[in-house]
Design a protein around this motif. Sequence first.
Motif, PDB file in Angstrom:
ATOM      1  N   GLN A 188      42.595  51.176  56.178  1.00 58.49           N
ATOM      2  CA  GLN A 188      42.374  50.176  55.141  1.00 58.49           C
ATOM      3  C   GLN A 188      41.183  50.515  54.255  1.00 58.49           C
ATOM      4  O   GLN A 188      41.015  49.934  53.199  1.00 58.49           O
ATOM      5  CB  GLN A 188      42.179  48.797  55.775  1.00 58.49           C
ATOM      6  N   ARG A 189      40.381  51.462  54.669  1.00 58.62           N
ATOM      7  CA  ARG A 189      39.192  51.824  53.900  1.00 58.62           C
ATOM      8  C   ARG A 189      39.556  52.263  52.489  1.00 58.62           C
ATOM      9  O   ARG A 189      38.952  51.823  51.521  1.00 58.62           O
ATOM     10  CB  ARG A 189      38.437  52.924  54.626  1.00 58.62           C
ATOM     11  N   ASP A 190      40.522  53.153  52.369  1.00 63.97           N
ATOM     12  CA  ASP A 190      40.886  53.647  51.042  1.00 63.97           C
ATOM     13  C   ASP A 190      41.454  52.541  50.161  1.00 63.97           C
ATOM     14  O   ASP A 190      41.196  52.504  48.957  1.00 63.97           O
ATOM     15  CB  ASP A 190      41.874  54.806  51.153  1.00 63.97           C
ATOM     16  N   GLN A 191      42.229  51.635  50.756  1.00 65.79           N
ATOM     17  CA  GLN A 191      42.753  50.503  49.988  1.00 65.79           C
ATOM     18  C   GLN A 191      41.610  49.606  49.514  1.00 65.79           C
ATOM     19  O   GLN A 191      41.608  49.158  48.367  1.00 65.79           O
ATOM     20  CB  GLN A 191      43.746  49.697  50.819  1.00 65.79           C
ATOM     21  N   LEU A 192      40.654  49.344  50.378  1.00 61.14           N
ATOM     22  CA  LEU A 192      39.508  48.530  49.996  1.00 61.14           C
ATOM     23  C   LEU A 192      38.701  49.227  48.906  1.00 61.14           C
ATOM     24  O   LEU A 192      38.274  48.596  47.941  1.00 61.14           O
ATOM     25  CB  LEU A 192      38.623  48.233  51.212  1.00 61.14           C
ATOM     26  N   ARG A 193      38.518  50.518  49.044  1.00 59.52           N
ATOM     27  CA  ARG A 193      37.778  51.275  48.028  1.00 59.52           C
ATOM     28  C   ARG A 193      38.477  51.156  46.668  1.00 59.52           C
ATOM     29  O   ARG A 193      37.830  50.906  45.656  1.00 59.52           O
ATOM     30  CB  ARG A 193      37.667  52.738  48.427  1.00 59.52           C
ATOM     31  N   ARG A 194      39.807  51.336  46.657  1.00 54.86           N
ATOM     32  CA  ARG A 194      40.553  51.209  45.398  1.00 54.86           C
ATOM     33  C   ARG A 194      40.412  49.801  44.820  1.00 54.86           C
ATOM     34  O   ARG A 194      40.232  49.633  43.619  1.00 54.86           O
ATOM     35  CB  ARG A 194      42.024  51.565  45.603  1.00 54.86           C
ATOM     36  N   ALA A 195      40.505  48.793  45.662  1.00 59.63           N
ATOM     37  CA  ALA A 195      40.397  47.410  45.185  1.00 59.63           C
ATOM     38  C   ALA A 195      39.003  47.142  44.618  1.00 59.63           C
ATOM     39  O   ALA A 195      38.878  46.548  43.541  1.00 59.63           O
ATOM     40  CB  ALA A 195      40.709  46.434  46.317  1.00 59.63           C
ATOM     41  N   LEU A 249      34.572  35.662  40.583  1.00 60.80           N
ATOM     42  CA  LEU A 249      35.255  35.723  41.875  1.00 60.80           C
ATOM     43  C   LEU A 249      36.760  35.557  41.713  1.00 60.80           C
ATOM     44  O   LEU A 249      37.545  36.259  42.356  1.00 60.80           O
ATOM     45  CB  LEU A 249      34.714  34.651  42.823  1.00 60.80           C
ATOM     46  N   SER A 250      37.164  34.634  40.866  1.00 62.23           N
ATOM     47  CA  SER A 250      38.588  34.414  40.631  1.00 62.23           C
ATOM     48  C   SER A 250      39.235  35.673  40.060  1.00 62.23           C
ATOM     49  O   SER A 250      40.289  36.107  40.528  1.00 62.23           O
ATOM     50  CB  SER A 250      38.775  33.235  39.672  1.00 62.23           C
ATOM     51  N   ARG A 251      38.584  36.270  39.076  1.00 61.29           N
ATOM     52  CA  ARG A 251      39.116  37.501  38.480  1.00 61.29           C
ATOM     53  C   ARG A 251      39.117  38.639  39.496  1.00 61.29           C
ATOM     54  O   ARG A 251      40.061  39.430  39.543  1.00 61.29           O
ATOM     55  CB  ARG A 251      38.290  37.892  37.259  1.00 61.29           C
ATOM     56  N   ALA A 252      38.061  38.722  40.290  1.00 62.67           N
ATOM     57  CA  ALA A 252      37.972  39.784  41.305  1.00 62.67           C
ATOM     58  C   ALA A 252      39.105  39.656  42.312  1.00 62.67           C
ATOM     59  O   ALA A 252      39.738  40.653  42.671  1.00 62.67           O
ATOM     60  CB  ALA A 252      36.619  39.724  42.009  1.00 62.67           C
ATOM     61  N   ARG A 253      39.365  38.442  42.756  1.00 68.03           N
ATOM     62  CA  ARG A 253      40.440  38.232  43.732  1.00 68.03           C
ATOM     63  C   ARG A 253      41.799  38.595  43.146  1.00 68.03           C
ATOM     64  O   ARG A 253      42.629  39.229  43.805  1.00 68.03           O
ATOM     65  CB  ARG A 253      40.425  36.788  44.212  1.00 68.03           C
ATOM     66  N   GLN A 254      42.035  38.180  41.894  1.00 67.70           N
ATOM     67  CA  GLN A 254      43.315  38.503  41.249  1.00 67.70           C
ATOM     68  C   GLN A 254      43.499  40.014  41.117  1.00 67.70           C
ATOM     69  O   GLN A 254      44.560  40.558  41.438  1.00 67.70           O
ATOM     70  CB  GLN A 254      43.393  37.857  39.865  1.00 67.70           C
ATOM     71  N   ARG A 255      42.460  40.674  40.651  1.00 66.70           N
ATOM     72  CA  ARG A 255      42.534  42.120  40.437  1.00 66.70           C
ATOM     73  C   ARG A 255      42.688  42.852  41.777  1.00 66.70           C
ATOM     74  O   ARG A 255      43.492  43.778  41.905  1.00 66.70           O
ATOM     75  CB  ARG A 255      41.283  42.603  39.713  1.00 66.70           C
ATOM     76  N   ALA A 256      41.937  42.427  42.792  1.00 65.08           N
ATOM     77  CA  ALA A 256      42.020  43.061  44.118  1.00 65.08           C
ATOM     78  C   ALA A 256      43.406  42.860  44.724  1.00 65.08           C
ATOM     79  O   ALA A 256      43.975  43.792  45.298  1.00 65.08           O
ATOM     80  CB  ALA A 256      40.936  42.516  45.038  1.00 65.08           C
ATOM     81  N   ALA A 266      46.210  42.487  43.161  1.00 58.73           N
ATOM     82  CA  ALA A 266      47.156  43.336  42.441  1.00 58.73           C
ATOM     83  C   ALA A 266      47.058  44.789  42.920  1.00 58.73           C
ATOM     84  O   ALA A 266      48.076  45.441  43.155  1.00 58.73           O
ATOM     85  CB  ALA A 266      46.897  43.270  40.937  1.00 58.73           C
ATOM     86  N   VAL A 267      45.833  45.282  43.095  1.00 62.10           N
ATOM     87  CA  VAL A 267      45.649  46.660  43.570  1.00 62.10           C
ATOM     88  C   VAL A 267      46.181  46.811  44.980  1.00 62.10           C
ATOM     89  O   VAL A 267      46.876  47.775  45.305  1.00 62.10           O
ATOM     90  CB  VAL A 267      44.157  47.061  43.494  1.00 62.10           C
ATOM     91  N   LEU A 268      45.881  45.840  45.840  1.00 65.79           N
ATOM     92  CA  LEU A 268      46.344  45.909  47.233  1.00 65.79           C
ATOM     93  C   LEU A 268      47.865  45.781  47.321  1.00 65.79           C
ATOM     94  O   LEU A 268      48.492  46.432  48.156  1.00 65.79           O
ATOM     95  CB  LEU A 268      45.642  44.852  48.069  1.00 65.79           C
ATOM     96  N   ALA A 269      48.452  44.957  46.464  1.00 61.02           N
ATOM     97  CA  ALA A 269      49.914  44.814  46.469  1.00 61.02           C
ATOM     98  C   ALA A 269      50.568  46.115  46.027  1.00 61.02           C
ATOM     99  O   ALA A 269      51.574  46.545  46.606  1.00 61.02           O
ATOM    100  CB  ALA A 269      50.344  43.677  45.534  1.00 61.02           C
TER     101      ALA A 269
END
Length: 182
Positions: free
Chosen positions: A116-123, A163-170, A172-175
């Motif tokens: 999950q590290r790489d996914q978290l890094r990308r997000a 925070l709202s924008r960060a969650r939305q963007r994260a 999308a990247v994780l999906a």
Amino acid sequence: MTNEPTDDELLAQSLLRPHAFGDLYQRHAAAVFDFIARRAGSAAADDLLGDVFVAALEARVRYRPHKSGSALPWLYGISANLVREHLRRRRPNALIDTDVGVDWHAVDDRIDAHAQRDQLRRALTALSAAEREAFLLTAWEGLSTTEAAQALDTTAAVVRTRLSRARQRARAVLATASATSA
């Protein structure tokens, strides 16, 4: 049971009795060290921790009390500024900081699965610097939105928006990462 003074009270006392600032250091040095180490590494944290408290000592006359009574958001704000300066000096010609100022070894310790590290890094990399800092202050450092706002020298409403924008963007990247790995 003794009534320990709040951070706000210690800072006020330190104006006349500088040794009171030592109590503030004892109370928050470990948290500030961890905050710096996650962004710049342990070696840099060793060097920068003292600088944070020297800067705080010099700036204590300008300190604005927070309703929580905690000086930690203020100390995180000072720390973030010093870390930014440190990273700029370390990589003066870098146009884009792809490392995002996070000690990934510490992330490995906190994340259950190494994959999950790489996914978290990308997000985290997909977030703007402002969104990432708001996210890390609340999710990782455990600050409330008002405390994060104090650390970032902005309003709680701005932090909530970031925070709202960060969650939305994260999300999308994780999906996208989940869809491509499936």
